[in-house]
Design an enzyme around this catalytic site. Structure first.
Site, PDB file in Angstrom:
ATOM      1  CE1 TYR A   1      -4.146  -1.359   0.209  1.00 48.84           C
ATOM      2  CE2 TYR A   1      -3.167  -3.042   1.068  1.00 48.84           C
ATOM      3  CZ  TYR A   1      -4.127  -2.905   0.572  1.00 48.84           C
ATOM      4  OH  TYR A   1      -5.032  -3.634   0.250  1.00 48.84           O
TER       5      TYR A   1
ATOM      6  CE1 TYR B   1      -7.212  -6.106   3.529  1.00 49.69           C
ATOM      7  CE2 TYR B   1      -6.383  -7.840   4.908  1.00 49.69           C
ATOM      8  CZ  TYR B   1      -6.405  -6.901   3.784  1.00 49.69           C
ATOM      9  OH  TYR B   1      -5.412  -7.253   3.044  1.00 49.69           O
TER      10      TYR B   1
ATOM     11  CG  ASP C   1     -10.775 -14.021   7.301  1.00 50.64           C
ATOM     12  OD1 ASP C   1      -9.778 -14.257   7.870  1.00 50.64           O
ATOM     13  OD2 ASP C   1     -10.620 -13.096   6.304  1.00 50.64           O
TER      14      ASP C   1
ATOM     15  CE  LYS D   1      -2.427 -10.912   8.605  1.00 52.78           C
ATOM     16  NZ  LYS D   1      -3.474 -10.432   7.985  1.00 52.78           N
TER      17      LYS D   1
HETATM   18  C1  LIG Z   1      -4.319 -10.620   6.654  1.00 54.08           C
HETATM   19  C2  LIG Z   1      -5.881 -11.110   6.517  1.00 54.08           C
HETATM   20  C3  LIG Z   1      -6.274 -11.639   5.375  1.00 54.08           C
HETATM   21  C4  LIG Z   1      -5.223 -11.744   4.026  1.00 54.08           C
HETATM   22  O1  LIG Z   1      -4.101 -12.380   4.347  1.00 54.08           O
HETATM   23  P1  LIG Z   1      -2.874 -12.282   3.574  1.00 54.08           P
HETATM   24  O2  LIG Z   1      -1.864 -13.345   3.827  1.00 54.08           O
HETATM   25  O3  LIG Z   1      -2.349 -10.978   3.640  1.00 54.08           O
HETATM   26  O4  LIG Z   1      -3.182 -12.652   1.998  1.00 54.08           O
HETATM   27  C5  LIG Z   1      -7.318 -12.031   5.321  1.00 54.08           C
HETATM   28  N1  LIG Z   1      -8.298 -11.790   6.247  1.00 54.08           N
HETATM   29  C6  LIG Z   1      -7.905 -11.297   7.516  1.00 54.08           C
HETATM   30  C7  LIG Z   1      -8.899 -11.276   8.386  1.00 54.08           C
HETATM   31  C8  LIG Z   1      -6.582 -10.908   7.530  1.00 54.08           C
HETATM   32  O5  LIG Z   1      -6.227 -10.211   8.635  1.00 54.08           O
END
Ligand SMILES: *Cc1c(COP(=O)(O)O)cnc(C)c1O
Length: 439
Positions: free
Chosen positions: A29, A157, A258, A287
């Site tokens: 970004y 997100y 997620d 992550k």
């Molecule tokens: C970081 C994140 C993503 C994306 O993961 P990347 O490894 O950066 O592609 C998706 N959902 C959530 C909730 C995140 O924190």
């Protein structure tokens, strides 16, 4: 050297590669023509990042939620080295290996009972793409191909790839730039009530009504349970999750959680859905999965979803990344899980939470601070105005801490191994930098 071959560049000084960086490298970004201020890092150990001039910074970011055990962790280093003796990568089509099978078994054991199948991928965004494709293929197989939309929450997100991006908050995700190509989904208001509080009945009814009205076109609801991360660093009541689970059941819509940011203990539970005692139909993790060593993610689903997909037209799930199931990443993920579960991590997260609450609360009294909130091992200071990164970022570094704000949010989710002393310093310096910045 053969003639006419371009010699490979080799930096002879730190200044030189930093110049190359300014000339050629695009950072996340960031502008390419007006490059951001960057700090050259040469190493990291424990909770500290080491800059090229020898300065050491206490890491408040866990490299975006991932380095939960800190850097150069001996157990994770050992797992990586041991796996290198066998293979760092082989294709996953037609081949299999113990590190991936063990990891999937462990993920199934650790996540809610309903989740039984695991699709491994390379990054969080791809895990979200996989979840969305699963939901769409499922309804297609059930003879309801019109059920292809998602309902997502404002301030959410879910990643940067097209499918994932289309479920991010339309405003912060700048959807208008991509409006011709992004699928249009349904957005519900972000939950208002914080953890521990009961949301207003009208708010829940409104959510239910949105799901009911759109049930014929909705494949799934997608949300970040309890903690909305990069879309606003907001924490919300488990009652929403319980209500949404019920609405999804009532109206025949799948539920995708997620847990890419919330997974592996960050919120005080191994997975945030445990705060609500519910299970999604599909769950994404990423992550912290490898303790921040390598990019790896996974999408889990229920037996019903897996069966539905495989009884459909394609007969298979239509996805398969080149680096799927990377053995090196899986081995490290296995070591990271062993390390996490071998300790009293709940007590440790509780310790971090109470220290964050105490350490960040003085920021409440600073004029220009809108809110201070903590949940699990996450601490947030929200300002009234977006910060000027070019000013505030160097000040954190001068104070010996690594904090990376975005917009109005100055926040920390430190490695779990952070000591009491280090965390005290981190909080104190966060507050004092903000105080200086706002005065
Ligand atoms: C970081 C994140 C993503 C994306 O993961 P990347 O490894 O950066 O592609 C998706 N959902 C959530 C909730 C995140 O924190």
């Amino acid at each position: 050297m053969p003639q006419n071959q371009t010699p490979l560049a080799t930096a002879d000084s730190s200044q030189q590669w930093q110049q190359w960086d300014q000339q050629h490298v695009w950072h996340p970004y960031a502008s390419a023509i007006n490059p951001p201020v960057l700090f050259p890092v040469v190493g990291a150990e424990g909770v500290e990042l080491e800059l090229s001039d020898g300065r050491k910074l206490i890491d408040g970011m866990s490299s975006w939620w991932s380095a939960i055990h800190g850097y150069r962790n001996p157990a994770l280093d050992k797992a990586a080295q041991a796996q290198l003796q066998h293979m760092s990568h082989v294709m996953f089509g037609g081949l299999s290996h113990e590190p991936a099978a063990t990891l999937c078994k462990r993920l199934v054991d650790l996540t809610p009972a309903a989740l039984s199948r695991v699709f491994i991928s390379d990054s969080g965004s791809v895990a979200v793409e996989v979840a969305i494709k699963m939901a769409i293929q499922y309804w297609h197989a059930k003879g309801q191909p019109q059920k292809s939309k998602l309902l997502a929450l404002r301030n959410g997100y879910h990643g940067d790839t097209f499918g994932a991006m289309a479920t991010c908050d339309p405003v912060t995700g700048m959807h208008h730039l991509f409006s011709d190509v992004l699928p249009e989904h349904v957005f519900a208001p972000a939950p208002i009530s914080p953890p521990g509080q009961t949301p207003a009945q009208e708010e829940l009814d409104q959510l239910g009504e949105m799901i009911r009205q759109n049930k014929d076109t909705l494949a799934a609801v997608i949300l970040e349970p309890i903690v909305q991360g990069a879309g606003g660093m907001r924490f919300y009541s488990a009652d929403y999750l319980i209500a949404i689970r019920q609405f999804c059941d009532d109206y025949g819509v799948l539920l995708i959680h997620d847990e890419i940011a919330t997974g592996f203990g960050r919120t005080g539970k191994l997975f945030a859905c445990e705060h609500a005692g519910i299970s999604p139909d599909i769950m994404c993790v990423g992550k912290a999965l490898t303790g921040g060593y390598l990019s790896l993610a996974a999408t889990l689903c229920s037996e019903d979803v897996a069966q539905g997909i495989c009884e459909g037209e394609a007969g298979v799930f239509m996805h398969g990344p080149t680096f799927m199931g990377n053995p090196l990443a899986c081995s490290i993920a296995n070591a990271s899980l062993e390390l996490l579960l071998s300790q009293d991590w709940q007590a440790n997260i509780a310790r971090i939470e109470s220290q964050l609450i105490e350490g960040l609360s003085p920021a409440r009294d600073i004029p220009g601070v809108a809110d201070v909130r903590c949940f699990g091992a996450i601490g947030v200071i929200e300002l009234e105005q977006a910060v000027d990164m070019s000013i505030i970022q160097p000040r954190f570094v001068e104070q010996g801490i690594w904090i990376r704000p975005f917009g109005k949010l100055v926040y920390t989710m430190p490695p779990y191994i952070i000591s009491e002393q280090q965390l005290q310093t981190l909080c104190h310096k966060m507050v004092s930098v903000i105080q200086d910045y706002l005065s």
